[in-house]
Write a protein that holds these residues in place. Structure first.
Motif, PDB file in Angstrom:
ATOM      1  N   ALA A  92      22.843 -11.460   3.103  1.00 17.24           N
ATOM      2  CA  ALA A  92      21.725 -11.698   4.018  1.00 17.24           C
ATOM      3  C   ALA A  92      20.725 -10.539   3.949  1.00 17.24           C
ATOM      4  N   THR A  93      21.231  -9.326   3.871  1.00 19.05           N
ATOM      5  CA  THR A  93      20.361  -8.158   3.778  1.00 19.05           C
ATOM      6  C   THR A  93      19.598  -8.159   2.461  1.00 19.05           C
ATOM      7  N   ILE A  94      20.267  -8.516   1.379  1.00 14.52           N
ATOM      8  CA  ILE A  94      19.597  -8.612   0.073  1.00 14.52           C
ATOM      9  C   ILE A  94      18.476  -9.644   0.138  1.00 14.52           C
ATOM     10  N   GLU A  95      18.761 -10.781   0.735  1.00 14.79           N
ATOM     11  CA  GLU A  95      17.758 -11.847   0.846  1.00 14.79           C
ATOM     12  C   GLU A  95      16.522 -11.377   1.621  1.00 14.79           C
ATOM     13  N   VAL A  96      16.744 -10.717   2.753  1.00 14.53           N
ATOM     14  CA  VAL A  96      15.635 -10.211   3.566  1.00 14.53           C
ATOM     15  C   VAL A  96      14.869  -9.134   2.793  1.00 14.53           C
ATOM     16  N   ALA A  97      15.590  -8.295   2.071  1.00 13.11           N
ATOM     17  CA  ALA A  97      14.935  -7.252   1.277  1.00 13.11           C
ATOM     18  C   ALA A  97      14.053  -7.871   0.193  1.00 13.11           C
ATOM     19  N   ILE A  98      14.561  -8.879  -0.489  1.00 12.11           N
ATOM     20  CA  ILE A  98      13.777  -9.555  -1.533  1.00 12.11           C
ATOM     21  C   ILE A  98      12.546 -10.214  -0.931  1.00 12.11           C
ATOM     22  N   GLU A  99      12.729 -10.923   0.188  1.00 15.03           N
ATOM     23  CA  GLU A  99      11.604 -11.604   0.843  1.00 15.03           C
ATOM     24  C   GLU A  99      10.498 -10.635   1.254  1.00 15.03           C
ATOM     25  N   SER A 120       0.829  -1.201   0.000  1.00 13.33           N
ATOM     26  CA  SER A 120       0.000   0.000   0.000  1.00 13.33           C
ATOM     27  C   SER A 120       0.865   1.253   0.000  1.00 13.33           C
ATOM     28  N   PHE A 121       2.099   1.147   0.414  1.00 15.43           N
ATOM     29  CA  PHE A 121       3.057   2.236   0.511  1.00 15.43           C
ATOM     30  C   PHE A 121       2.622   3.343   1.455  1.00 15.43           C
ATOM     31  N   ALA A 122       1.625   3.073   2.293  1.00 16.11           N
ATOM     32  CA  ALA A 122       1.314   3.987   3.387  1.00 16.11           C
ATOM     33  C   ALA A 122       2.356   3.689   4.445  1.00 16.11           C
ATOM     34  N   SER A 123       3.096   4.677   4.833  1.00 17.01           N
ATOM     35  CA  SER A 123       4.206   4.485   5.773  1.00 17.01           C
ATOM     36  C   SER A 123       5.123   3.385   5.252  1.00 17.01           C
ATOM     37  N   LEU A 124       5.448   3.479   3.991  1.00 17.49           N
ATOM     38  CA  LEU A 124       6.257   2.542   3.213  1.00 17.49           C
ATOM     39  C   LEU A 124       5.558   1.211   2.954  1.00 17.49           C
ATOM     40  N   GLY A 125       4.457   0.931   3.609  1.00 16.00           N
ATOM     41  CA  GLY A 125       3.689  -0.267   3.322  1.00 16.00           C
ATOM     42  C   GLY A 125       4.219  -1.550   3.917  1.00 16.00           C
ATOM     43  N   ALA A 151      10.846  -4.866  11.164  1.00 17.59           N
ATOM     44  CA  ALA A 151      11.789  -5.388  12.170  1.00 17.59           C
ATOM     45  C   ALA A 151      12.852  -6.262  11.511  1.00 17.59           C
ATOM     46  N   GLU A 152      12.447  -7.117  10.574  1.00 22.17           N
ATOM     47  CA  GLU A 152      13.407  -7.987   9.890  1.00 22.17           C
ATOM     48  C   GLU A 152      14.404  -7.170   9.075  1.00 22.17           C
ATOM     49  N   LEU A 153      13.896  -6.198   8.346  1.00 20.44           N
ATOM     50  CA  LEU A 153      14.760  -5.359   7.517  1.00 20.44           C
ATOM     51  C   LEU A 153      15.738  -4.552   8.365  1.00 20.44           C
ATOM     52  N   VAL A 154      15.230  -3.935   9.419  1.00 19.31           N
ATOM     53  CA  VAL A 154      16.063  -3.089  10.271  1.00 19.31           C
ATOM     54  C   VAL A 154      17.091  -3.936  11.029  1.00 19.31           C
ATOM     55  N   ASP A 206      11.357  -5.207  -0.639  1.00 18.20           N
ATOM     56  CA  ASP A 206      12.022  -3.925  -0.440  1.00 18.20           C
ATOM     57  C   ASP A 206      13.091  -3.728  -1.517  1.00 18.20           C
ATOM     58  N   SER A 207      12.666  -3.240  -2.680  1.00 16.66           N
ATOM     59  CA  SER A 207      13.605  -3.085  -3.790  1.00 16.66           C
ATOM     60  C   SER A 207      14.613  -1.968  -3.549  1.00 16.66           C
ATOM     61  N   GLY A 208      14.266  -0.969  -2.736  1.00 18.89           N
ATOM     62  CA  GLY A 208      15.213   0.102  -2.430  1.00 18.89           C
ATOM     63  C   GLY A 208      16.431  -0.405  -1.691  1.00 18.89           C
TER      64      GLY A 208
END
Length: 171
Positions: free
Chosen positions: A133-140, A15-20, A27-30, A143-145
């Motif tokens: 590991a960060t790329i993997e979590v981003a893909i999951e 939804s991209f509301a507050s990044l969506g 939490a996983e990304l951070v 989070d393309s940014g």
């Protein structure tokens, strides 16, 4: 039957509301970015230590190389911390937090230039593990940014790894 297959294959809609991102996704990304940040911060300080304390016949080459690499690491650290802030979270920011979280450990100053180079090469292995590991979590988490950002860092780390590995195999 065909409709259910198509529904399963649809990409996750944001939804991209507050990044969506959900709280769990955030939490996983951070968490993964904070681990990477901590490793980069210790790596950065190690490069500065080596830059200040290298000596010997290869002094000028190694001294300059460590300076270029710590300046780049400084930029990467800032970008990762700002990416965490984009998610509305707090990046790790104290030496204590960095040292407690990082797999990369501090090094002393009583090393030869070649030993310092080999130590930095080991750090690059750790950084690559955390980048992937960060790329993997981003893909999951869609989070393309973050994914794109990390892929750029991978290219840079791989190049530095290659150059230092070539240097460390002196005849």
């Amino acid at each position: 039957m065909e409709n259910s297959i198509l529904e399963i294959q649809k990409p996750k809609k944001k939804s991209f509301a507050s990044l969506g991102y959900t709280k769990l996704e955030t939490a996983e990304l951070v968490d993964t970015m904070n681990k990477l940040l901590a490793n980069y911060a210790v790596h950065y300080q190690k490069l500065r230590n080596f830059h200040w304390n290298v000596r010997g016949g290869d002094f000028f080459d190694i001294h300059e190389q460590f300076e270029m690499q710590y300046k780049t690491a400084s930029v990467v650290i800032d970008e990762i911390a700002e990416r965490i802030r984009i998610f509305g979270q707090r990046p790790l920011s104290t030496m204590r937090e960095f040292l407690e979280t990082s797999e990369i450990k501090e090094s002393g100053t009583d090393m030869t230039g070649l030993e310092m180079v080999r130590e930095v090469i080991k750090d690059y292995h750790v950084l690559l593990e955390h980048l992937f590991a960060t790329i993997e979590v981003a893909i999951e988490n869609g989070d393309s940014g973050t994914e794109d950002m990390m892929k750029g860092y991978v290219k840079h780390v791989e190049k530095n790894h290659w150059m230092l590995t070539a240097f460390s195999h002196q005849g």
